[in-house]
Design an enzyme around this catalytic site. Structure first.
Site, PDB file in Angstrom:
ATOM      1  N   ALA A  29       0.907  -1.253   0.195  1.00  0.00           N
ATOM      2  CA  ALA A  29       0.000  -0.006  -0.047  1.00  0.00           C
ATOM      3  C   ALA A  29       1.021   1.308   0.080  1.00  0.00           C
ATOM      4  CB  ALA A  29      -0.875   0.231   1.215  1.00  0.00           C
ATOM      5  N   ASN A  30       0.329   2.429   0.105  1.00  0.00           N
ATOM      6  CA  ASN A  30       1.158   3.795   0.260  1.00  0.00           C
ATOM      7  C   ASN A  30       0.114   4.517   1.191  1.00  0.00           C
ATOM      8  OD1 ASN A  30      -0.733   5.356  -1.242  1.00  0.00           O
ATOM      9  ND2 ASN A  30      -0.552   3.929  -2.739  1.00  0.00           N
ATOM     10  N   ARG A  31       0.836   5.690   1.676  1.00  0.00           N
ATOM     11  CA  ARG A  31       0.460   6.703   2.622  1.00  0.00           C
ATOM     12  C   ARG A  31      -0.859   7.502   2.246  1.00  0.00           C
ATOM     13  NH1 ARG A  31       3.798   6.080   6.631  1.00  0.00           N
ATOM     14  NH2 ARG A  31       5.978   5.325   5.853  1.00  0.00           N
TER      15      ARG A  31
END
Ligand code: C5P
Length: 221
Positions: A29-31
């Site tokens: 995933a990412n932020r």
């Protein structure tokens, strides 16, 4: 003109990250928080647009006045977006994962004593903005974001051309900026006509200004 200048216009907005499964319990995933994309969906709806938001997994509420479709993976987001065409406006704000695990496991990958760590082989995800920007049913206005940590203007310009977009909203996501996951944003708007540098604002204000800008661009297109 008037209070609801986008009445009768259909808009698609993507927001949030995507989760790309490794196995049934793990993902890449990412932020991205989804704050900016959700705010844009709401801002367009406030101006009367018929808005569908395609959101990756986020911890914020569905925006008011908007139909929200929840997805996990980039391929699901792409399918949901293409199903919504034709539309007048597409604003692709999601931080779509560039890569997914080539063959995710149906079963949880077990850690066995003495085994070497698993190797993950990645494959490229579909580029949703680029697909929409070059689609036979391309919306009148196609807008993308460019989250950059360097050469913001230059990268934004090449993105505009490559993705077939009318507008790229470029922002600085270097950790010092606090933008990724934060409340505020400072953007540059890149079109074929030039660049607008907007001051630092909260993400709701960026969304309201962008919705106005979109209205103007549609009126002159
Ligand atoms: O190429 P890059 O990821 O920097 O482009 C960012 C823009 O493209 C954003 O508008 C993002 O929502 C969109 N994008 C997309 N699908 C991808 C990658 C990016 O729609 N796979």
């Amino acid at each position: 003109g008037g209070e609801k200048p986008l009445k009768g216009r259909r808009a698609i907005v993507t927001s949030g990250p995507t989760h790309e499964p490794i196995d049934p319990v793990r993902y890449i995933a990412n932020r991205s928080s989804g704050r900016q994309g959700h705010a844009i969906a709401r801002a367009l709806a406030k101006l009367g647009a018929d808005v569908t938001l395609v959101s990756g997994p986020v911890s914020i509420a569905d925006p008011e006045g908007v139909k929200t479709i929840h997805v996990e993976r980039a391929e699901e987001m792409r399918d949901a977006v293409l199903d919504l065409l034709p539309a007048d406006i597409a604003v692709m704000v999601a931080a779509v994962a560039d890569w997914r695990v080539a063959t995710s496991s149906d079963q949880k990958i077990k850690k066995q004593p003495g085994d070497a760590p698993p190797m993950l082989s990645l494959t490229e995800n579909p580029d949703i903005l680029k697909t929409v920007g070059h689609h036979a049913h391309r919306p009148t206005l196609v807008i993308g974001f460019a989250a950059e940590t360097q050469n913001i203007e230059e990268n934004g310009r090449s993105k505009l051309a490559r993705k077939g977009a009318d507008l790229i909203v470029a922002n600085d996501v270097s950790p010092e900026s606090g933008i990724m996951g934060g409340d505020r944003n400072r953007v540059k708007l890149i079109t074929r006509d030039g660049i607008e540098d907007w001051p630092d604002m909260d993400k709701n204000s960026v969304a309201d200004h962008l919705a106005r800008k979109i209205t103007q661009m549609l009126e002159t297109s």
